[in-house]
Design a protein around this motif. Structure first.
Motif, mmCIF file in Angstrom:
data_model
loop_
_atom_site.group_PDB
_atom_site.id
_atom_site.type_symbol
_atom_site.label_atom_id
_atom_site.label_comp_id
_atom_site.label_asym_id
_atom_site.label_seq_id
_atom_site.Cartn_x
_atom_site.Cartn_y
_atom_site.Cartn_z
ATOM 1 N N GLU A 76 0.853 -1.195 0.000
ATOM 2 C CA GLU A 76 0.000 0.000 0.000
ATOM 3 C C GLU A 76 0.882 1.235 0.000
ATOM 4 O OE1 GLU A 76 -2.724 -0.203 3.217
ATOM 5 O OE2 GLU A 76 -3.840 -1.893 2.390
ATOM 6 N N HIS A 77 0.365 2.325 -0.521
ATOM 7 C CA HIS A 77 1.183 3.519 -0.624
ATOM 8 C C HIS A 77 1.563 4.035 0.762
ATOM 9 C CE1 HIS A 77 2.713 7.398 -1.889
ATOM 10 N NE2 HIS A 77 2.727 6.917 -3.114
ATOM 11 N N PRO A 78 2.840 4.433 0.939
ATOM 12 C CA PRO A 78 3.279 4.877 2.261
ATOM 13 C C PRO A 78 2.709 6.219 2.700
ATOM 14 C CG PRO A 78 5.048 5.122 0.648
ATOM 15 C CD PRO A 78 3.953 4.346 -0.020
ATOM 16 N N ARG A 79 2.147 6.993 1.775
ATOM 17 C CA ARG A 79 1.559 8.275 2.166
ATOM 18 C C ARG A 79 0.157 8.061 2.713
ATOM 19 N NH1 ARG A 79 1.803 11.941 -2.912
ATOM 20 N NH2 ARG A 79 -0.098 12.718 -1.920
ATOM 21 N N GLU A 80 -0.106 8.636 3.857
ATOM 22 C CA GLU A 80 -1.399 8.439 4.505
ATOM 23 C C GLU A 80 -2.535 9.099 3.742
ATOM 24 O OE1 GLU A 80 -1.125 9.697 8.527
ATOM 25 O OE2 GLU A 80 0.296 8.112 9.115
ATOM 26 N N ASP A 81 -2.222 10.118 2.925
ATOM 27 C CA ASP A 81 -3.285 10.812 2.203
ATOM 28 C C ASP A 81 -3.660 10.124 0.899
ATOM 29 O OD1 ASP A 81 -0.733 11.534 1.245
ATOM 30 O OD2 ASP A 81 -1.586 13.252 0.199
ATOM 31 N N PRO A 101 -5.362 6.963 -0.631
ATOM 32 C CA PRO A 101 -6.201 5.852 -0.156
ATOM 33 C C PRO A 101 -5.679 4.499 -0.626
ATOM 34 C CG PRO A 101 -7.320 7.121 -1.889
ATOM 35 C CD PRO A 101 -6.086 7.880 -1.528
ATOM 36 N N GLY A 102 -5.805 3.509 0.257
ATOM 37 C CA GLY A 102 -5.386 2.157 -0.081
ATOM 38 C C GLY A 102 -6.467 1.400 -0.825
ATOM 39 N N ALA A 125 7.217 8.378 -0.267
ATOM 40 C CA ALA A 125 6.213 9.049 0.558
ATOM 41 C C ALA A 125 6.230 10.566 0.391
ATOM 42 C CB ALA A 125 6.432 8.691 2.027
#
Length: 471
Positions: free
Chosen positions: A262-267, A269-270, A301
């Motif tokens: 999953e993408h490491p950036r929290e913003d 969406p997975g 990220a």
């Protein structure tokens, strides 16, 4: 005859050499397949069947792919005497004066070009739904997109019209269609293939030429034909130890593979579908004896990447629009463009030369920050498409906020490697519950296509690819 069309290009070439089928019979069978199925798929926008048949008498004797049919993408692959549209109405009346170096290489290898494939306008999106030619449909489900921008090529290969078709990749345009159509798609290292003689580079060096195929050996053998430095090119990729074709079946050794599901950036969406595909691939790689750990470059990220990447693309779109006006002898009114490219061209025109150079310099730093991870790893395993397969119309052409907002997460794992110039390959290792293909991506350090081919061939041998959409 249908059994021969189901062979990959290497297999078709062997069948011709062994006298099991003649070049004419093979080409006529491929033409019949296109005529039977392209009305529903809409992959081939400029057929050249009569010219292809007329060229059979002049095929070079002893050429490795003598008589094997192929399709070329209608973007970045110029053919002398043929129309060039790049998915846009603005190119009407433009005809190419000379073959691209890569096209010349294919002809010299004995390939027979049957036509040009559909692409979104200027290749600036991840679905193939141009206003000029209408949507290309995914052979696995005609309501779904085949991806983009090499969607026409991907759909044609997945449907069995040809074994290979050419492509290009500026932000994922080889790998995303490969993932969505269940194919093999390798984006080479920057400088590995030439855009000459018409151009030195595309998208400030972020785009590269490649192809879409159903097997790793086809990808390796055909890339060998048109990769290599051509005098005058602005880049030269690191040298390979030998032909990529020789790497198929070679032992990759025990590799250090990091994976990110999953993408490491929290913003960002997975999505559980690509995450599941990566997790399953990681398990397979462990079973094959590799050292597999959750790890990824910290730079993935960085939130500013998309801003700078998008700005560089917009500047290039603005320049392309200016060039089209010069080629056709009449400036392009932005109203002639699709809304997406109107917005990008305006944004590009609003940027100064200083802005463009500063964006390129930011990418220079990003490239170095990304490369540091490969000092301790051989390969990164990641999703190809950052979201699950999507239907046609999911990127609304008249709602740019929604379209751009949806595109960002989708290309989260492809466009960074256009910026870094690293090689990356998408493999068809997963399916949704509905049977739609989902690709996973392997990324190596710059110049290491040889490593990717070895590993991809090992995976293909352990888990043979299923091409269920072939007509």
């Amino acid at each position: 005859m249908d059994e021969v069309l189901r062979l990959d290009a290497v297999g078709q070439a062997q069948a011709v050499r062994e006298g099991l089928i003649s070049p004419r019979e093979l080409v006529e069978a491929a033409i019949a397949k296109i005529e039977a199925h392209d009305a529903e798929i809409n992959a081939v926008v400029h057929p050249r069947f009569e010219r292809a048949l007329a060229e059979l008498d002049g095929l070079p004797e002893g050429a490795p792919f003598r008589g094997v049919p192929i399709l070329v993408k209608d973007l970045g692959w110029g053919q002398a005497g043929e129309p060039y549209r790049a998915g846009s109405r603005t190119f009407d009346g433009v005809e190419v004066g000379e073959d691209a170096h890569a096209v010349t290489s294919l002809r010299e290898a004995g390939f027979v070009i049957l036509g040009r494939t559909n692409t979104p306008e200027f290749g600036t999106t991840i679905t193939t739904e141009p206003v000029a030619y209408g949507p290309t449909r995914n052979p696995y489900d005609l309501a779904y997109s085949p991806g983009g921008s090499s969607g026409g090529s991907a759909a044609a290969v997945a449907a069995g019209m040809v074994a290979v078709a050419t492509a290009s990749d500026g932000g994922g345009s080889i790998r995303i269609p490969a993932g969505m159509c269940g194919l093999v798609g390798l984006k080479p290292t920057r400088g590995r293939s030439s855009y000459g003689p018409a151009s030195g580079e595309a998208w400030s060096g972020m785009s590269t030429l490649g192809l879409l195929s159903r097997t790793v050996r086809d990808t390796a053998a055909v890339l060998d034909l048109f990769t290599g430095y051509v005098h005058g090119d602005p880049y030269d990729a690191p040298g390979l130890p030998g032909p990529l074709e020789a790497e198929v079946g070679a032992d990759p050794g025990r590799l250090r593979i990091g994976f990110v599901a999953e993408h490491p950036r929290e913003d960002v969406p997975g999505d559980p579908v690509p995450a599941a595909a990566v997790t399953a691939a990681a398990t397979l790689l462990e079973e094959l004896g590799h050292e597999v750990t959750p790890s990824r470059p910290e730079a993935l990220a960085e939130p500013d990447f998309a801003l700078h990447f998008g700005a560089i693309v917009a500047t290039n779109v603005a320049a392309e629009v200016e060039n089209i006006g010069r080629w056709r002898g009449k400036p392009v009114d932005l109203a002639e463009l699709e809304p997406r490219n109107q917005a990008m061209a305006r944004a590009g025109r609003d940027r100064s030369a200083v802005d463009h150079i500063l964006a390129l310099q930011w990418i220079d730093g990003f490239r170095r920050r990304m490369a540091a991870w490969w000092a301790d790893h051989d390969v990164l395993l990641a999703p190809t498409l950052g979201i699950q397969p999507f239907p046609l119309g999911w990127l609304p052409p008249d709602d740019l906020s929604t379209a751009f907002g949806r595109t960002g997460p989708a290309v989260a794992f492809t466009s960074p490697f256009n910026a870094t110039g690293q090689p990356a390959i998408s493999l068809p290792l997963h399916r949704t519950p509905a049977g739609l293909p989902v690709g996973v991506q392997l990324i190596a350090a710059a110049g290491r296509e040889d490593l990717l081919v070895r590993l991809a061939a090992q995976i293909e041998h352990a888990r043979p690819f299923d091409h269920a959409a072939m007509r």
